[in-house]
Scaffold this active site. Structure first.
Site, short mmCIF file in Angstrom:
data_model
loop_
_atom_site.label_atom_id
_atom_site.label_comp_id
_atom_site.label_asym_id
_atom_site.label_seq_id
_atom_site.Cartn_x
_atom_site.Cartn_y
_atom_site.Cartn_z
N ASN A 43 0.37 2.42 3.34
CA ASN A 43 -0.80 2.99 2.70
C ASN A 43 -0.24 4.04 1.87
O ASN A 43 0.83 4.78 2.42
CB ASN A 43 -1.95 3.31 3.66
CG ASN A 43 -1.49 4.27 4.82
OD1 ASN A 43 -0.27 4.03 5.48
ND2 ASN A 43 -2.03 5.31 4.94
N VAL A 44 -0.83 4.50 0.65
CA VAL A 44 -0.51 5.36 -0.10
C VAL A 44 -1.70 6.21 -0.28
O VAL A 44 -2.37 5.77 -1.30
CB VAL A 44 0.46 4.90 -1.37
CG1 VAL A 44 0.59 6.14 -2.56
CG2 VAL A 44 1.50 3.91 -0.98
N CYS A 54 -4.56 1.04 0.20
CA CYS A 54 -4.33 0.60 1.34
C CYS A 54 -3.09 -0.29 1.53
O CYS A 54 -2.68 -0.93 0.59
CB CYS A 54 -5.64 -0.43 2.01
SG CYS A 54 -7.23 0.65 2.05
N GLU A 56 -2.53 -3.21 2.92
CA GLU A 56 -2.88 -4.52 2.49
C GLU A 56 -2.85 -4.99 1.15
O GLU A 56 -2.12 -5.77 0.64
CB GLU A 56 -4.14 -5.19 3.29
CG GLU A 56 -4.24 -4.85 4.45
CD GLU A 56 -4.78 -3.66 5.27
OE1 GLU A 56 -5.45 -3.70 6.28
OE2 GLU A 56 -4.61 -2.59 4.41
N CYS A 92 -10.03 -3.16 5.57
CA CYS A 92 -11.11 -2.74 5.31
C CYS A 92 -11.71 -3.71 4.28
O CYS A 92 -11.39 -4.75 3.98
CB CYS A 92 -10.95 -1.26 4.37
SG CYS A 92 -10.41 -1.39 2.96
N CYS A 95 -10.00 -4.35 1.21
CA CYS A 95 -8.64 -5.05 1.49
C CYS A 95 -8.98 -6.69 1.62
O CYS A 95 -8.44 -7.59 1.55
CB CYS A 95 -7.82 -4.52 2.47
SG CYS A 95 -7.00 -3.10 1.97
#
Length: 139
Positions: A43-44, A54, A56, A92, A95
């Site tokens: 994640n960034v 996210c 993914e 989520c 994603c």
């Protein structure tokens, strides 16, 4: 089918590269493909919270950027507070949709391993996103 432990380990390693200065919640994802390749992402976060990415989504973007269009067979996701115990997290909603796009390009329903500590929740993408909208709906 890829090795579950190896894919979870790849996701765990990816989580160490997360940029999460605001939540301190590091997430790693590893995508396994039918050809044996594995692509990871972490994640960034962003000071403008809505612009965070996210793990993914980062992994899918990396795979697409490398020219991978389908063949997704498994996904491992792990998360948790920096320095704390891992938490069992599922992708989520956004994603799930992003993973679905990649999966539908190859006609697959990948297994999703959500790891946290000793527990691994195993689901199919179709369990997480039933009646998904995807490329086939636009034909």
């Amino acid at each position: 089918m890829p090795d579950q432990d190896a894919l979870i380990a790849a996701a765990r390693e990816a989580a160490t590269r997360a940029y999460a200065p605001y939540s301190e919640f590091h997430v790693g994802a590893a995508l396994a493909f039918a050809d044996g390749s594995v692509v990871t992402g972490s994640n960034v976060e962003n000071a403008s919270y809505g612009l965070a990415l996210c793990a993914e989504t980062v992994a899918v973007a990396s795979a697409m950027n490398a020219g991978t269009r389908g063949g997704l067979v498994a996904v491992a996701v792990i998360g948790g507070k920096a320095g704390g115990p891992p938490a069992t997290v599922t992708p989520c909603g956004r994603c799930r949709q992003v993973l679905n796009e990649l999966a539908q390009l190859g006609g697959t329903d990948p297994v999703i391993w959500c790891a946290g500590g000793a527990e691994v929740l195993e689901l199919r993408l179709s369990d997480l996103l039933p009646h998904a909208f995807g490329p086939a709906n636009l034909a």
